[in-house]
Design a protein around this motif. Structure first.
Motif, PDB file in Angstrom:
ATOM      1  N   LEU A 106       0.797  -1.490   0.123  1.00  0.00           N
ATOM      2  CA  LEU A 106      -0.115   0.072  -0.060  1.00  0.00           C
ATOM      3  C   LEU A 106       1.004   0.844   0.215  1.00  0.00           C
ATOM      4  CD1 LEU A 106      -3.600   1.538   0.282  1.00  0.00           C
ATOM      5  CD2 LEU A 106      -2.558   1.299   2.720  1.00  0.00           C
ATOM      6  N   PRO A 107       1.923   1.224   0.520  1.00  0.00           N
ATOM      7  CA  PRO A 107       2.801   2.772   0.789  1.00  0.00           C
ATOM      8  C   PRO A 107       2.979   3.026  -0.751  1.00  0.00           C
ATOM      9  CG  PRO A 107       3.633   1.354   2.946  1.00  0.00           C
ATOM     10  CD  PRO A 107       2.426   0.375   2.020  1.00  0.00           C
ATOM     11  N   ASN A 108       3.810   2.726  -1.474  1.00  0.00           N
ATOM     12  CA  ASN A 108       3.877   2.817  -2.825  1.00  0.00           C
ATOM     13  C   ASN A 108       3.050   3.171  -3.799  1.00  0.00           C
ATOM     14  OD1 ASN A 108       6.285   1.937  -4.623  1.00  0.00           O
ATOM     15  ND2 ASN A 108       4.459   0.564  -5.738  1.00  0.00           N
ATOM     16  N   VAL A 109       1.437   2.567  -3.342  1.00  0.00           N
ATOM     17  CA  VAL A 109       0.247   3.140  -4.179  1.00  0.00           C
ATOM     18  C   VAL A 109       0.367   4.703  -3.452  1.00  0.00           C
ATOM     19  CG1 VAL A 109      -2.354   3.481  -5.224  1.00  0.00           C
ATOM     20  CG2 VAL A 109      -0.762   0.858  -4.800  1.00  0.00           C
ATOM     21  N   LEU A 110       0.760   5.688  -2.821  1.00  0.00           N
ATOM     22  CA  LEU A 110       0.064   6.601  -1.955  1.00  0.00           C
ATOM     23  C   LEU A 110       1.389   7.662  -2.574  1.00  0.00           C
ATOM     24  CD1 LEU A 110      -0.423   5.679   1.877  1.00  0.00           C
ATOM     25  CD2 LEU A 110      -2.070   6.179  -0.244  1.00  0.00           C
ATOM     26  N   GLY A 111       0.919   8.820  -2.843  1.00  0.00           N
ATOM     27  CA  GLY A 111       2.297   9.916  -3.214  1.00  0.00           C
ATOM     28  C   GLY A 111       2.902  10.190  -2.557  1.00  0.00           C
ATOM     29  N   VAL A 112       4.433  10.165  -2.872  1.00  0.00           N
ATOM     30  CA  VAL A 112       5.532  10.730  -1.630  1.00  0.00           C
ATOM     31  C   VAL A 112       4.873  11.602  -0.996  1.00  0.00           C
ATOM     32  CG1 VAL A 112       8.006  10.743  -1.452  1.00  0.00           C
ATOM     33  CG2 VAL A 112       6.932   9.472  -3.756  1.00  0.00           C
ATOM     34  N   LEU A 113       4.580  13.246  -1.998  1.00  0.00           N
ATOM     35  CA  LEU A 113       4.556  14.103  -1.331  1.00  0.00           C
ATOM     36  C   LEU A 113       2.944  13.891  -0.009  1.00  0.00           C
ATOM     37  CD1 LEU A 113       4.866  16.817  -3.255  1.00  0.00           C
ATOM     38  CD2 LEU A 113       6.166  16.646  -1.810  1.00  0.00           C
ATOM     39  N   VAL A 114       1.366  13.154  -0.712  1.00  0.00           N
ATOM     40  CA  VAL A 114       1.001  13.224   0.338  1.00  0.00           C
ATOM     41  C   VAL A 114       1.024  12.542   2.194  1.00  0.00           C
ATOM     42  CG1 VAL A 114      -1.106  11.982   0.517  1.00  0.00           C
ATOM     43  CG2 VAL A 114      -0.651  12.803  -1.205  1.00  0.00           C
ATOM     44  N   VAL A 115       2.653  11.294   1.188  1.00  0.00           N
ATOM     45  CA  VAL A 115       2.923  10.702   2.843  1.00  0.00           C
ATOM     46  C   VAL A 115       3.659  11.520   3.101  1.00  0.00           C
ATOM     47  CG1 VAL A 115       4.563   9.042   3.379  1.00  0.00           C
ATOM     48  CG2 VAL A 115       2.707   8.399   1.702  1.00  0.00           C
ATOM     49  N   GLY A 116       4.611  12.421   2.741  1.00  0.00           N
ATOM     50  CA  GLY A 116       4.903  13.604   3.429  1.00  0.00           C
ATOM     51  C   GLY A 116       4.616  14.245   4.373  1.00  0.00           C
ATOM     52  N   PHE A 117       3.786  14.982   3.894  1.00  0.00           N
ATOM     53  CA  PHE A 117       3.321  15.939   4.596  1.00  0.00           C
ATOM     54  C   PHE A 117       1.668  14.845   5.896  1.00  0.00           C
ATOM     55  CE2 PHE A 117       3.017  18.704   0.595  1.00  0.00           C
ATOM     56  CZ  PHE A 117       3.050  19.293   0.916  1.00  0.00           C
ATOM     57  N   ILE A 118       1.709  13.910   5.760  1.00  0.00           N
ATOM     58  CA  ILE A 118       0.889  12.912   6.504  1.00  0.00           C
ATOM     59  C   ILE A 118       2.118  12.835   8.039  1.00  0.00           C
ATOM     60  CG2 ILE A 118       0.203  11.186   7.744  1.00  0.00           C
ATOM     61  CD1 ILE A 118      -1.039  10.599   4.680  1.00  0.00           C
ATOM     62  N   PHE A 119       3.618  12.184   7.707  1.00  0.00           N
ATOM     63  CA  PHE A 119       4.156  12.398   8.590  1.00  0.00           C
ATOM     64  C   PHE A 119       5.039  13.506   9.275  1.00  0.00           C
ATOM     65  CE2 PHE A 119       4.192   8.385   6.878  1.00  0.00           C
ATOM     66  CZ  PHE A 119       5.231   7.549   8.308  1.00  0.00           C
TER      67      PHE A 119
END
Length: 287
Positions: A106-119
């Motif tokens: 699943l993490p590979n499907v998510l956008g990198v920027l989206v994941v970055g902003f969440i973290f």
């Protein structure tokens, strides 16, 4: 003849698009690296190798290379250790392993920027609040605000997301290991570690090579995670080479100078990748 012509006609659009949006801009960047163009003015002059010489004198450039190499080496090692361990676990006889495979991918499907902003939100708000409530000192502050610890936050996000793709590659490799080899090793009294080191790892060595090369290349080009988490800060503590090229070239009026940096950067990544392939493939032959 007609079939060959059809093949050429089908390939032409892809070749034209690749040349227009990849090859031509790359050659144009090399051309500008020998000038003093700032990226905006209509007039510029050729300066020869001046930009390349100045790169080796620039402290910010040298620091960005040191940070990027440190980050890429540690991230590559961690990603491959975790990915291989997870893949071996998912390949064993456990209930619902297909569900866990989907979850880990699943993490590979998510956008990198989206994941970055969440973290970024987690590091800045959720974790410090949790640390204060539980009286845990090192969790009570935002690590992204620390010059010495901010890179660890970026490392956590990058490794977490990169593991998804590497797990899938390792799972593909584990499918190629004949079950008969495990049965024979168990009859010879081999334990799980011996079976892994003497059977599993030699068979999946080509997949290990692919993962090591791709991981190192991707982490050397780290950009999105830094933009979303620290934007190169605090100060310039987490400024990678890619970020320096972007900010200096497009926002700092150093288009030609950072074009030279990009050329050097490309050569470095290419040499590292070729070196990895040669060393790891040689290791495969000796296993």
């Amino acid at each position: 003849m007609s079939k060959n012509l059809a093949y050429y006609l089908m390939a032409i659009p892809a070749v034209v698009l690749f040349a227009a949006f990849h090859t031509y801009p790359a050659l144009q960047g090399i051309y500008y690296s020998f000038t003093n163009w700032d990226g905006l003015s209509l007039v510029y002059n050729f300066v020869g190798f001046k930009n390349y010489i100045n790169l080796f004198k620039d402290v910010n450039v040298l620091n960005s290379y040191l940070f990027t190499f440190k980050f890429a080496i540690i991230a590559t090692i961690l990603v491959n250790i975790f990915s291989l361990a997870i893949a071996v676990g998912l390949n064993s006889k456990i209930k619902g392993k297909n569900f866990f495979r989907a979850v880990y991918f699943l993490p590979n499907v998510l956008g990198v920027l989206v994941v970055g902003f969440i973290f970024n939100y987690l590091f800045a708000n959720v974790i410090p609040d949790l640390g204060e409530k539980m009286n845990i000192g090192f969790l009570s502050s935002n690590i992204l605000g620390s010059e010495s610890l901010a890179w660890i936050g970026i490392l956590i996000v990058a490794v977490w997301q990169a593991c998804a793709f590497n797990v899938i590659l390792y799972l593909s490799g584990l499918q190629t290991v004949p079950i008969e080899l495990y049965e024979a090793s168990s009859l010879d009294g081999a334990n799980k570690w011996q079976s892994f080191w003497k059977i599993t790892f030699p068979v999946i060595a080509p997949f290990f090579t692919i993962n090591m090369v791709l991981s190192m290349k991707n982490f050397l080009m780290v950009f999105d995670q830094i933009i979303a988490l620290t934007n190169g800060g605090p100060g310039r503590a987490t400024e990678s080479i890619s970020l320096l090229i972007y900010t200096g070239g497009f926002m700092g009026g150093e288009f030609a100078y950072q074009s030279a940096n990009a050329v050097i950067y490309f050569i470095v990544i290419m040499l590292i990748s070729v070196f990895q392939i040669k060393v790891l493939q040689k290791r495969e032959m000796n296993m």
